[in-house]
Design an enzyme around this catalytic site. Structure first.
Site, PDB file in Angstrom:
ATOM      1  N   CYS A   1      33.410  84.623  67.961  1.00  0.00           N
ATOM      2  CA  CYS A   1      34.615  84.835  67.152  1.00  0.00           C
ATOM      3  C   CYS A   1      34.738  86.302  66.737  1.00  0.00           C
ATOM      4  O   CYS A   1      34.982  87.153  67.572  1.00  0.00           O
ATOM      5  CB  CYS A   1      34.640  83.878  65.960  1.00  0.00           C
TER       6      CYS A   1
ATOM      7  N   HIS B   1      33.863  78.534  68.681  1.00  0.00           N
ATOM      8  CA  HIS B   1      32.658  78.394  67.845  1.00  0.00           C
ATOM      9  C   HIS B   1      31.694  77.353  68.424  1.00  0.00           C
ATOM     10  O   HIS B   1      31.633  76.223  67.932  1.00  0.00           O
ATOM     11  CB  HIS B   1      33.050  78.024  66.417  1.00  0.00           C
TER      12      HIS B   1
ATOM     13  N   GLU C   1      28.634  77.093  67.980  1.00  0.00           N
ATOM     14  CA  GLU C   1      27.670  76.662  66.959  1.00  0.00           C
ATOM     15  C   GLU C   1      28.198  75.480  66.151  1.00  0.00           C
ATOM     16  O   GLU C   1      27.414  74.651  65.668  1.00  0.00           O
ATOM     17  CB  GLU C   1      27.277  77.843  66.058  1.00  0.00           C
TER      18      GLU C   1
END
Ligand code: MN
Length: 259
Positions: free
Chosen positions: A127, A229, A231
């Protein structure tokens, strides 16, 4: 008896070859700052752990000397998400729709990346992290997708972080295509900015349907980034994107062995 001595001989042969248990590489995780508190999401920490690395949060500093000292202790760098980047750092004036800017974090992020790349240390940007990677290496930005990209789709989803709200097309043969094993995937999306002109030596490796850049990688493959994202997926157990973190850990292992 014969079998036992054979097993001992094999072990004696393998240990000096370095095939014994390797030390886990240390992955520096960039932080954000909230008042006087430095912090990094557990989503990033857990993703690095799951991939086999040791996450190590690097406290914010604008001192070049301190950044060098931190880099001496890590084998790879994970650049996390966050605020908008000051447009003065990529040769533009602020758009009316520019969001919050944190000047000290801009210096910290860009210095970390430039110094890590110069050392040959692997860098994975997520990001804001992919945007900082692009800016640090000489690219620029789209400051606000809704006002600058004609017919832009929604890149700020109103859905959980574990949900993929738009698809991206991944370039055949690219690093991320190899890692994810697909050429299209639904990703989560929490950004209103994106990479603009791509830095020299870097190429676009995924785009959304409106053309917005969703992944880049360097020619040597040691630095790469994604706009979504992963994660957020890994944290909620959707491990199909875990190979992105595993690759960072693998590169960090190689870097560690070469230093
Ligand atoms: Mn997006």
């Amino acid at each position: 008896m014969k079998r036992l001595s054979l097993a001992i001989a094999v072990v004696m042969l393998l240990v000096p070859l370095g095939l014994s248990a390797q030390k886990k590489p240390v992955i520096g995780v960039s932080c954000s700052i909230d008042g006087s508190t430095v912090e990094a999401g557990m989503t990033y920490v857990v993703s690095v752990r799951k991939a086999g690395g040791i996450p190590f949060i690097i406290p914010l500093t604008t001192s070049e000397k301190e950044i060098d000292e931190y880099l001496d202790h890590i084998d790879g760098l994970l650049m996390t998400g966050g605020e908008d980047v000051s447009p003065l750092l990529f040769g533009q004036q602020p758009s009316r729709n520019l969001g919050e800017v944190v000047p000290d974090r801009d210096i910290y992020d860009l210095t970390l990346i430039r110094k890590a790349v110069k050392r040959g240390m692997p860098v994975f940007g997520i990001c804001r992290g992919i945007q900082c990677l692009n800016i640090a290496m000489g690219g620029d930005m789209i400051q606000d997708i809704p006002s600058e990209v004609p017919n832009a789709i929604q890149h700020r989803q109103n859905a959980p972080r574990s949900y993929g709200s738009h698809t991206i097309k991944i370039t055949k043969g690219s690093l991320i295509a190899k890692l994810l094993g697909v050429e299209e995937i639904a990703v989560n999306s929490f950004h209103h900015q994106a990479c603009g002109k791509v830095a020299p030596g870097y190429k676009v490796t995924a785009r959304a349907s409106d053309g917005v850049i969703e992944a880049i990688e360097s020619a040597d493959g040691k630095s790469f980034g994604v706009q979504f994202h992963p994660e957020g997926f890994v944290y909620s157990g959707k491990d199909e994107v875990l190979p992105l973190f595993k690759h960072l850990v693998k590169l960090a292992q190689e870097y560690s062995a070469s230093r």
